[in-house]
Write a protein that holds these residues in place. Structure first.
Motif, PDB file in Angstrom:
ATOM      1  N   GLU C 166       0.828  -1.214   0.000  1.00  0.00           N
ATOM      2  CA  GLU C 166       0.000   0.000   0.000  1.00  0.00           C
ATOM      3  C   GLU C 166       0.860   1.261   0.000  1.00  0.00           C
ATOM      4  OE1 GLU C 166      -0.159  -2.198   2.583  1.00  0.00           O
ATOM      5  OE2 GLU C 166      -2.157  -3.097   2.632  1.00  0.00           O
ATOM      6  N   GLN C 167       2.075   1.177   0.546  1.00  0.00           N
ATOM      7  CA  GLN C 167       2.942   2.357   0.572  1.00  0.00           C
ATOM      8  C   GLN C 167       3.578   2.609  -0.789  1.00  0.00           C
ATOM      9  OE1 GLN C 167       2.575   3.941   3.379  1.00  0.00           O
ATOM     10  NE2 GLN C 167       1.499   2.199   4.260  1.00  0.00           N
ATOM     11  N   GLN C 208      -1.794 -15.446   1.875  1.00  0.00           N
ATOM     12  CA  GLN C 208      -2.821 -14.394   1.785  1.00  0.00           C
ATOM     13  C   GLN C 208      -3.269 -14.227   0.342  1.00  0.00           C
ATOM     14  OE1 GLN C 208      -3.060 -14.645   4.979  1.00  0.00           O
ATOM     15  NE2 GLN C 208      -3.523 -12.490   5.399  1.00  0.00           N
ATOM     16  N   GLN C 212      -6.998 -14.736  -1.322  1.00  0.00           N
ATOM     17  CA  GLN C 212      -7.609 -13.681  -2.145  1.00  0.00           C
ATOM     18  C   GLN C 212      -7.888 -14.185  -3.566  1.00  0.00           C
ATOM     19  OE1 GLN C 212      -5.090 -10.225  -1.691  1.00  0.00           O
ATOM     20  NE2 GLN C 212      -5.446 -10.117   0.510  1.00  0.00           N
TER      21      GLN C 212
ATOM     22  N   ILE D 138     -23.353  -8.868  -4.716  1.00  0.00           N
ATOM     23  CA  ILE D 138     -22.892  -9.193  -3.358  1.00  0.00           C
ATOM     24  C   ILE D 138     -24.012  -9.869  -2.562  1.00  0.00           C
ATOM     25  CG2 ILE D 138     -22.199  -8.120  -1.176  1.00  0.00           C
ATOM     26  CD1 ILE D 138     -20.635  -6.030  -2.917  1.00  0.00           C
TER      27      ILE D 138
ATOM     28  N   PRO F 121     -15.214  -3.011  -2.876  1.00  0.00           N
ATOM     29  CA  PRO F 121     -16.025  -3.615  -3.936  1.00  0.00           C
ATOM     30  C   PRO F 121     -16.542  -5.011  -3.592  1.00  0.00           C
ATOM     31  CG  PRO F 121     -13.712  -3.679  -4.547  1.00  0.00           C
ATOM     32  CD  PRO F 121     -13.808  -2.873  -3.280  1.00  0.00           C
ATOM     33  N   TYR F 122     -16.080  -5.559  -2.469  1.00  0.00           N
ATOM     34  CA  TYR F 122     -16.524  -6.895  -2.055  1.00  0.00           C
ATOM     35  C   TYR F 122     -17.664  -6.831  -1.044  1.00  0.00           C
ATOM     36  CZ  TYR F 122     -12.043  -8.130  -4.093  1.00  0.00           C
ATOM     37  OH  TYR F 122     -10.996  -8.278  -4.958  1.00  0.00           O
ATOM     38  N   GLU F 161      -8.612  -2.097   8.636  1.00  0.00           N
ATOM     39  CA  GLU F 161      -8.076  -2.779   7.457  1.00  0.00           C
ATOM     40  C   GLU F 161      -9.164  -3.656   6.834  1.00  0.00           C
ATOM     41  OE1 GLU F 161      -4.283  -4.586   7.834  1.00  0.00           O
ATOM     42  OE2 GLU F 161      -4.546  -5.803   6.044  1.00  0.00           O
ATOM     43  N   HIS F 163     -10.620  -6.520   3.964  1.00  0.00           N
ATOM     44  CA  HIS F 163     -10.130  -7.868   3.661  1.00  0.00           C
ATOM     45  C   HIS F 163      -9.083  -7.866   2.552  1.00  0.00           C
ATOM     46  CE1 HIS F 163     -10.414 -12.199   3.993  1.00  0.00           C
ATOM     47  NE2 HIS F 163     -10.472 -12.289   2.699  1.00  0.00           N
ATOM     48  N   GLN F 164      -9.264  -7.032   1.554  1.00  0.00           N
ATOM     49  CA  GLN F 164      -8.298  -6.968   0.452  1.00  0.00           C
ATOM     50  C   GLN F 164      -7.917  -5.498   0.278  1.00  0.00           C
ATOM     51  OE1 GLN F 164      -8.945  -9.604  -2.972  1.00  0.00           O
ATOM     52  NE2 GLN F 164     -10.689 -10.486  -1.914  1.00  0.00           N
ATOM     53  N   PRO F 165      -6.930  -5.065   1.048  1.00  0.00           N
ATOM     54  CA  PRO F 165      -6.660  -3.638   1.182  1.00  0.00           C
ATOM     55  C   PRO F 165      -6.473  -2.881  -0.123  1.00  0.00           C
ATOM     56  CG  PRO F 165      -5.307  -4.897   2.729  1.00  0.00           C
ATOM     57  CD  PRO F 165      -6.010  -5.892   1.851  1.00  0.00           C
ATOM     58  N   GLU F 166      -5.657  -3.425  -1.007  1.00  0.00           N
ATOM     59  CA  GLU F 166      -5.319  -2.651  -2.222  1.00  0.00           C
ATOM     60  C   GLU F 166      -6.538  -2.443  -3.111  1.00  0.00           C
ATOM     61  OE1 GLU F 166      -3.904  -5.657  -1.605  1.00  0.00           O
ATOM     62  OE2 GLU F 166      -1.753  -5.391  -1.285  1.00  0.00           O
ATOM     63  N   GLN F 167      -7.511  -3.346  -3.043  1.00  0.00           N
ATOM     64  CA  GLN F 167      -8.704  -3.186  -3.885  1.00  0.00           C
ATOM     65  C   GLN F 167      -9.664  -2.157  -3.295  1.00  0.00           C
ATOM     66  OE1 GLN F 167      -8.366  -4.820  -6.665  1.00  0.00           O
ATOM     67  NE2 GLN F 167      -6.589  -5.878  -5.840  1.00  0.00           N
ATOM     68  N   TRP F 170      -7.414   1.655   0.268  1.00  0.00           N
ATOM     69  CA  TRP F 170      -7.160   1.919   1.678  1.00  0.00           C
ATOM     70  C   TRP F 170      -5.647   1.888   1.893  1.00  0.00           C
ATOM     71  CZ3 TRP F 170      -4.691  -1.295   5.211  1.00  0.00           C
ATOM     72  CH2 TRP F 170      -4.855  -1.000   6.566  1.00  0.00           C
ATOM     73  N   THR F 171      -5.100   2.941   2.447  1.00  0.00           N
ATOM     74  CA  THR F 171      -3.661   3.021   2.673  1.00  0.00           C
ATOM     75  C   THR F 171      -3.397   3.263   4.145  1.00  0.00           C
ATOM     76  OG1 THR F 171      -3.378   3.965   0.480  1.00  0.00           O
ATOM     77  CG2 THR F 171      -1.535   4.208   1.995  1.00  0.00           C
ATOM     78  N   PRO F 172      -2.749   2.311   4.799  1.00  0.00           N
ATOM     79  CA  PRO F 172      -2.523   2.482   6.239  1.00  0.00           C
ATOM     80  C   PRO F 172      -1.516   3.593   6.508  1.00  0.00           C
ATOM     81  CG  PRO F 172      -1.379   0.525   5.432  1.00  0.00           C
ATOM     82  CD  PRO F 172      -2.207   1.050   4.293  1.00  0.00           C
ATOM     83  N   VAL F 205      -2.410 -11.578   9.043  1.00  0.00           N
ATOM     84  CA  VAL F 205      -2.481 -10.115   8.912  1.00  0.00           C
ATOM     85  C   VAL F 205      -1.770  -9.457  10.096  1.00  0.00           C
ATOM     86  CG1 VAL F 205      -4.043  -8.121   8.994  1.00  0.00           C
ATOM     87  CG2 VAL F 205      -4.565 -10.055   7.475  1.00  0.00           C
ATOM     88  N   TYR F 227      -4.280   0.964  10.437  1.00  0.00           N
ATOM     89  CA  TYR F 227      -5.433   1.856  10.259  1.00  0.00           C
ATOM     90  C   TYR F 227      -5.098   2.968   9.278  1.00  0.00           C
ATOM     91  CZ  TYR F 227      -7.386  -0.395  14.358  1.00  0.00           C
ATOM     92  OH  TYR F 227      -7.887  -1.335  15.215  1.00  0.00           O
TER      93      TYR F 227
END
Lengths: 239, 239, 239, 239, 239, 239
Positions: C166-167, C208, C212, D138, F121-122, F161, F163-167, F170-172, F205, F227
């Motif tokens: 993500e970074q 993981q 996914q 969904i 999107p999920y 966070e 379930h699938q962060p990049e989708q 979401w950037t912690p 995780v 977060y």
């Protein structure tokens, strides 16, 4: 010949002053007829100072806020200001209100539209207003909506500067030189007795955008108002 | 009185035709003096058809490409076209070249600048050219660079449409109506004998941007050229 | 008939194992010839454990790292592994190296290319490698570069998963099922004696991405490897 | 054996033609059963030409639009086309409609889903449709919804190309070669008598995406249709 | 016990004052030792007023700028200010300079690092400085670089507010309350005789960020300084 | 003295465990009173295993899920857990519910708020919950809403966070060290009998975020919880 017209859709009754007062005064000073719709008075969420007065009621807040807004509108040269009293925090937007705004688009055929940023984590009513104003604009373009009326063209939409721009994913791509009408904008700002803490804040915003406007051009200017244009600018020259 | 001037910085010797031919012809037709800098001929990477001829050499490719570009420039009414012959695939950009471009900015004081998109995964020279053109513009604004010269102001920079816009994170925010000069742009396009497969492609681009220009305004127009403005547009009216 | 080929461009000599070991083993197991280029050994920046040994020298680190990488490559079924020894932290990338990589593209005509993410605030060599690998791919497509050779087509490029996705603004749009070859990937991982702390980390990454992958399809799978495709996927069916 | 199935969720009764006609015809030609849901006829907002006829009524517009869509569906080989008549500009989407779409997902178990882009400043119904189609997908995956039925798996969702892609933050990552079925798509396009001005526009879109498809692969192709995949593509090979 | 340390990497000799003066004074007032590196004097590009004096030379500009910066540093309580005189517009950054900065990281082991935004279309030296400062930080973490030294840990990096934040894709996620040291920052600002036009600009920036800081917390504060943290904040409580 | 308080708004009755169990246990262990609102039980969409039992009913699912959540809350040291039973897939959020949440904000005046990511999107309920939680927070700040009550300040909001962060875009930007309470979080996770397949997933995780937390600091830590902070962090030191 009919005057040029513009439409400002403001979530609360003070937003048009802080965020678009310069654009309104500037175009009014050139003979434009600017219509301002205040969807609510900001009576619940943007009237902290009034609520600190003992015995305050919702109706008195609304009355005071309407008075302030009318005086500000007058200082700016607004042609028509409408108070739709739809409630704030949250703003309640029905299909009837949508069609009412469509009717207004069709009645005045604005050459441009001003409204809020599309995101704002500090304010739920602002993005709702923008979605509503853009939605009504699109319905006003539909040939099957009141087909006996002339459909709306494609007036550009410019988004106001929000209170904390970077948090709202708002990027200005237009800076308007409002130096010639700053005195009018500041007179209107001073009508907002209930939010005096914002007077200096928005004066500084005007000055910063003024410096940036000068930096992005060779124009001498002191005060600016920044906007994000939603649609591409269609031009006949790049100069 | 001195004519208005504009500067086009093109990575390869055909880019200015496909991507900015309309803007060049339009401003030239109004008396502007447009200078085009071709940093390379695109002799290695954008001359596939020429290389299919037997016995082709790098020098012959360059000569042919220069001829094509000169004829196209003439069709567009370019005031001055310069071939810097810095090599392509990769383009080699030195500090000397940077200062040479600074000198050119200072010599002509362009009212606007046209160059490539800032990203392009299909082409390494295009983003390098944009970085270079913007860097030179900034150095030309520095008072301590050749302090006896007049510094550059803040001419807006518009980025050309790349070949596959969405892959280049390029978003048009300006659409120029080039209908009045389309015949000149198409004449220039036809000078590019080595890339005939692109003639129809860029004709279709012109038509699509024309439809979109009409859709974003109330203007009747057939051909458009789209640009992404880098800097905010400083204006005295929103109309 | 010539085998299918693929090219992996790895900044340091262990990256291809953690990040692409599954893809390599999977395609190798189907008869593909996979070439891995290690631009450096990661001898300065990714060999902390070796440097903790008394009397360690740069040459001994390189020798050890090369041995590890060769054993891992063997476990994965790599066809050809090359160590270019260009230095790390920082990686030094010259035009000669660029043309050397162009030559390799032209020699093997890979069907796809794997390399690093385009951004990484934790690692300066990774994005530099990607820019370099993509640049060489583009030069290899140029008809005027060694015109007697067959030019490269348009092999897709897939970007490895970085350490902190993500970074790095990296978004996976392809998940490869590497369940059938996980044992080979894990065997290769265990060759990386100098970075034992990462064995479990990348095992968890595999699990993981496996979960996914299953979630995004109806496929039963346990281990996955995720990639970001740079270019659109051209297909003859959406199924 | 049951045929493969696909689902297209179209805001207005012509969208599936311009935006997904190629994908529909291509899969139909391979024996797939493609279901198209038209949430509205586009009777108010996308039927300008019909409304210019004297004495036109809403019912006549709907009837005409349905006829056009049915003829187009037939040309494409659509298995089932449904007209839900939910109104347009604005589209009205209730929980009943949501569950109706869930039922359809459960009834046909599509292998993939096609719908609109997630943003569109020119059209309010398109993003609403996408949100609705994804929401229903969904719910169809929820084991507690009509627990006696088989739950939906995870069919990929592909987003149509909007009218002005860059303004909709839509980035194509899949290009489908529709050359083999272009004649069918163009036949379907010609059924849309009410929007004749778009025939050439979407022909040019097909040609541009065709050129881009060829550029991103080594495939010979003339016409393409571009999509943005919402979810990662789960694969067993990168080739 | 050794003092806490911080490192500020400033492209030009005034940047640290406008952009980080509050952070420097605040930490200095708590006993921190803050080191400031000025990579150049901004002698060519940020000294317009000096160049308007007759007979000005590059050396005199540098001398004047150094004097101003030293006085400002003194007002802020800077522990060590270094002038590397690498030239500006453009800044010239060699591998030797990179290793020099690595040495400095290793010498002082800063607890945090301040430098410029990663993008800035108005300034080419600022992003170059950030890339350089981050690159050196990474090399300083490499065990194989001068292996006899203690490697750098993972000090957070905070990016200064650029002159026109929204145009630089810079989003503040940290607002530092600099009210207690505003007098020192303003004293330092007043040392910048050559850029008097910026005094009020950056005073207003401080006030706006102060209002925003108060708005985002329950803290009473008047002046703020905003930063964008590059890396996630690792914490032991969310309060 | 009143205890510190925090508020967790969870779409379904297990989300707070996977996504915020560490933060809850950590603050509870320091004497904080953490309130958890479960808007639904996830009875339709997140209870697949229960629905596989013969004769299962919606009421039994809810009862089982409530039991699990209560046991998990107890393991974490939750002060108050509330089940609002608003339905899931889809979640139904009325104005009454909004005002109920406003009342809760006003009753406990949380020092921070935890809720879902803004996109997913999920999952349709998660972003709806976040919008709802943020909206209620804003209304709770309005002086005109129940003016006799004390208005809410500006508690920071941290997004879980997904379930699938990049989708989920979401950037912690915050990583919380939950090593000291991992045993409690894992005990709570084990209460979720209906979703046993997720136990290992969220353990991994925790371990990955632990490694990343250590990598972004000099802290020794094994388990982390990540977060995304919505608002800028207002601080009095950068250390």
């Amino acid at each position: 010949m009919a005057a040029n017209t513009a439409l400002v859709v403001s979530a609360h009754s003070a937003d048009f002053v802080w965020r678009a007062g310069g654009a309104i005064a500037l175009h009014a000073s050139k003979g434009w007829e600017v219509t301002v719709v205040c969807l609510s008075y900001g009576e619940r969420g943007e009237s902290a100072k009034l609520w600190r007065q003992p015995g305050m009621t919702l109706d008195r807040v609304k009355t005071d806020r309407q008075g302030e807004a009318e005086r500000a509108a007058s200082a700016l040269g607004v042609h028509d200001i409408q108070f739709w009293d739809l409630g704030d925090y949250p703003l309640t937007l029905s299909q009837d209100s949508l069609f009412r705004l469509v009717d207004l688009y069709r009645a005045i055929h604005p050459k441009f539209v001003l409204t809020h940023s599309t995101r704002d984590p500090y304010n739920h009513d602002h993005p709702a207003t923008t979605d509503f104003a853009q939605h009504a604009r699109i319905v006003a373009q539909a040939h099957g909506h009141n087909p006996e009326q002339k459909v709306l063209g494609a007036p550009p939409v410019f988004l106001f500067e929000p209170h904390q721009p970077e948090q709202c994913a708002w990027t200005p791509n237009v800076i308007l030189d409002i130096t010639p009408v700053w005195d009018k904008k500041f007179a209107a700002i001073q009508c907002m007795a209930g939010q005096e803490h914002l007077w200096e804040y928005y004066t500084r915003v005007g000055l910063q955008r003024g410096v940036q406007g000068a930096r992005n051009s060779e124009r001498k200017m002191t005060y600016g108002e920044a906007y994000e244009a939603v649609f591409p600018h269609v031009v006949e020259t790049l100069a």
